[in-house]
Design a protein around this motif. Sequence first.
Motif, PDB file in Angstrom:
ATOM      1  N   SER A 195       0.858  -1.192   0.000  1.00  0.00           N
ATOM      2  CA  SER A 195       0.000   0.000   0.000  1.00  0.00           C
ATOM      3  C   SER A 195       0.887   1.232   0.000  1.00  0.00           C
ATOM      4  O   SER A 195       1.314   1.708   1.049  1.00  0.00           O
ATOM      5  N   SER A 224      -2.532   3.900  -2.361  1.00  0.00           N
ATOM      6  CA  SER A 224      -3.268   2.906  -3.124  1.00  0.00           C
ATOM      7  C   SER A 224      -4.423   2.392  -2.266  1.00  0.00           C
ATOM      8  O   SER A 224      -4.368   2.409  -1.048  1.00  0.00           O
ATOM      9  N   ASP A 236      -3.077  10.016  -6.375  1.00  0.00           N
ATOM     10  CA  ASP A 236      -1.784  10.671  -6.212  1.00  0.00           C
ATOM     11  C   ASP A 236      -1.939  12.187  -6.043  1.00  0.00           C
ATOM     12  O   ASP A 236      -2.935  12.783  -6.439  1.00  0.00           O
TER      13      ASP A 236
END
Length: 493
Positions: free
Chosen positions: A207, A228, A257
């Motif tokens: 992650s 993520s 992001d």
Amino acid sequence: MKKDYKAIGSITWSAIALTVGQMELRAEGALNYDAAAISKAMEGIQKAVPIAKADPSRPVYHMMPEAQWMNDPNGAFFANGWFHLFYQSNPYDAGWGHMHWGHARSRDNVIWERLPVAVWPTTEKGEDHCYSGSTVQDGNGNWQLWYASVSQVREKDKDKGPLDMVFNGQVMLKPMDKDFIKWGKTTEDPANKPTLPSTRDGYVWKSYLRDPSFFSAGGRTFMILGASGAGAPIYEALNKELTQWKHRGSMCDMNFDCPQMIPLGAKWLYALNRGEYCVGTFDPQTAKFTKETGGRLDQADSYAHISHSTDSKGRHITYSWLQDTREAKGWNCCIALPRVISLGDDGQPVQMPVPELSKLHGTQESVTTSAGTKVLKTSGDTLEIRALFQQADKGKCGLRVRRSEDGSRALAITYDGGTLDVFGTKVTIAPLGEGKTLSLQVFLDKSIMEVFINGGKKTVVRVLYPPLADKGVEVFSDGKSTTDVWPMKSIWP
């Protein structure tokens, strides 16, 4: 500024104070600065400068490095009369890789001064990339810079599971001079001893946690991270120095992001990857964001991640990455024109280019039309065009830019029946008021075009490569129109 990058010495200092305006910067412990890495990066950029300068499609009034690849804008801030802007940079190629942070500054968001590379990967410790991040003022008013430390997967990482990259954690830097040119890392081993490790607070290696961003609300300082999976990790600072952080869980379900939180009155604009946004409220007590509406900051795929700063006038100014330019010309990608962002009466973001861009204007041409077409006398591939169409609901209206001399070729911006077609990118937009007016503010800069519609209610950026000789402008309307056009000067010597 004299660009003698090799003269930048390797400096490690402890408990040294520098005066910046009325505040004092003090390093507690050593700051690590690699002059050799900075010099090597600058030499890599300089090698490609002749190739980049020779490209006739390279923009001349958009902010960009002297050469090579760039992507996400990072860590924008305003201090001591300067707008500082950092960005992801590959100093060794016109494609992605070897992520450093480039740096530039401006007095007015128009004329930019390129500065030495600010952040470098500590490769001797196994760090390969310095991914995106942000700047923040600590509780004492001192600036910090944070980035995400990233490494390639090595043999020692096999037990961490299937990984594309190893996201080591978030790393803090502090300024080493009063002009914020040099920045020193607060750890000598960012890959193995980052300021905020990625595997704390229950997160596992697969992650990824990256792209730290900061905001203040209710007298508290928060950090949000790209991640993520579902949820937006949020941390709250526990001390003024921002060295201690408490995990507050997930701010909301939306995440990707390069997150940014921008205060717009009583609301917050939560910006995500690829120009997506949500508008809503944030509760500092619960550290939760509640979405009320959302959409895209720009209607085209070439517009990506943003950074933002707030100037002395209280204006919130955004900077974004424009992608999809051609790679093999010694340069790749640029920063969109800085935009002043606010909320309209409908609760949706309004974005307008900074008005200071008018400093670049050449001689103005003004024309009016009534139910017809007109080719302007002014032509070029670096222009600003402002067109106002009345009675836009009567039929078609718009502009044909980068028009060939015989009119057989052009890039058309056409409004027809509630849709504006920016040569392939279609935007739903309604004419305004009783006069059914449609306004277009268009910036042409070689291979880049930016369009601001109806005072910034919608925007479109496009990357274009028409024949170099095609530079004409034509206005057409089934109603009335007024058009003003200015040649635009280069911002580079």
